[in-house]
Design an enzyme around this catalytic site. Structure first.
Site, PDB file in Angstrom:
ATOM      1  N   GLU A   1       0.845  -1.182   0.000  1.00 54.41           N
ATOM      2  CA  GLU A   1       0.000   0.000   0.000  1.00 54.41           C
ATOM      3  C   GLU A   1       0.884   1.237   0.000  1.00 54.41           C
ATOM      4  OE1 GLU A   1      -2.944   0.189   3.057  1.00 54.41           O
ATOM      5  OE2 GLU A   1      -3.495  -1.917   2.843  1.00 54.41           O
TER       6      GLU A   1
ATOM      7  N   ASP B   1      -6.073   7.535  10.801  1.00 52.95           N
ATOM      8  CA  ASP B   1      -4.720   7.145  11.182  1.00 52.95           C
ATOM      9  C   ASP B   1      -4.356   7.601  12.581  1.00 52.95           C
ATOM     10  OD1 ASP B   1      -4.014   5.876   8.743  1.00 52.95           O
ATOM     11  OD2 ASP B   1      -3.860   7.841   7.813  1.00 52.95           O
TER      12      ASP B   1
ATOM     13  N   TYR C   1     -10.918  -5.250   2.930  1.00 52.87           N
ATOM     14  CA  TYR C   1     -10.039  -4.821   4.013  1.00 52.87           C
ATOM     15  C   TYR C   1     -10.836  -4.863   5.317  1.00 52.87           C
ATOM     16  CZ  TYR C   1      -6.377  -1.909   6.237  1.00 52.87           C
ATOM     17  OH  TYR C   1      -5.375  -1.424   7.040  1.00 52.87           O
TER      18      TYR C   1
END
Length: 269
Positions: free
Chosen positions: A49, A60, A175
């Site tokens: 990625e 994040d 994912y």
């Protein structure tokens, strides 16, 4: 065939689980990012990625936030710069499938048609856009499918109906978010993670990969028994952070790359 599909097909035949590292492009600089990708390939990564640094990365945690800050501070790394890294890596002989990880705003600002022309030209195989929900992704999904680029959805523990809805449209892989909250190294995962993965597995024939918080060989082995791929982000970005001083000096750069390679080899086993 899309390179992600080809990789999962090969791994199934070999009885192996995909190891999918994430790195923030431009940390510590664009040229070194290409060399790090090479180290990841040598260490046994199966695809990678390419994270576009973003000033407000909502999904994040602090490790990747700091990496984005370093990348943006060191040269205002752009979406186009990150996509160009894929081509530079190909020219360096790297064969890994590339998955571009970007928030939606930089893509929208660049223009969807220009964006898909560019990622097609530069050899990107997949896209992860964490802030683009399934209810709003129809245009992007149609353009991605036309370009044979997989729009890879994130799915977190939620209602079974929503899991099935997201998984049924997945391309490349699903994912699966292993823990609630933002990215970051963890010792414990969501208490219902096993049931969640089983629900996703039942909802699709597309491969599933697990990410968010995975940082050790033991965790890779655990989730490798339940999924087709394991994604490691913050742990690798943290290792890069530790060796940034080595990477920034010509006489110690190889030592820094060797430490990153050794860490990923340990994850791979």
């Amino acid at each position: 065939m899309n390179e992600i599909d080809a990789s999962f097909q090969r791994l199934r035949e070999e009885g192996r689980t995909a190891l999918i590292p994430f790195l923030t492009i431009g940390d510590p600089d664009l040229g070194t990012s290409v060399e790090i990708i090479g180290a990841l390939e040598q260490a046994g990564a199966d695809m990678v990625e390419l994270g576009v640094p973003y000033s407000d990365p909502l999904a994040d945690g602090p490790v990747i936030q700091r990496a984005s800050e370093r990348a943006l501070k060191n040269g205002q790394v752009t979406l186009v710069d990150c996509i160009q890294v894929a081509e530079n890596a190909r020219q360096a002989g790297i064969k890994l499938p590339f998955i571009l990880f970007s928030y939606y705003n930089p893509i929208l600002q660049y223009g969807l048609e220009r964006f898909f022309d560019l990622v097609t030209e530069k050899g990107i195989s997949g896209l992860i856009i964490p802030d683009l929900p399934i209810e709003e992704d129809a245009e992007v999904r149609a353009m991605a499918e036309a370009a044979d680029i997989h729009l890879i959805p994130l799915v977190a523990p939620t209602s079974n109906d929503r899991v099935k809805r997201i998984a049924s449209k997945a391309r490349g892989f699903v994912y699966c978010v292993s823990s609630l909250g933002v990215t970051g190294v963890r010792a414990d995962f969501h208490s219902g993670i096993d049931e969640f993965l089983a629900t996703v597995r039942e909802a699709t024939t597309t491969p599933i990969a697990v990410g968010f918080g995975i940082s050790s060989r033991e965790q890779v082995e655990r989730f490798g028994k339940q999924a087709d791929g394991v994604i490691v982000g913050s742990a690798i970005v943290r290792k890069i952070e530790e060796v940034v001083p080595l990477l920034q000096a010509a006489d110690t750069k190889q030592e820094g790359l060797d430490q990153i390679r050794a860490f990923v080899q340990e994850l791979r086993g």
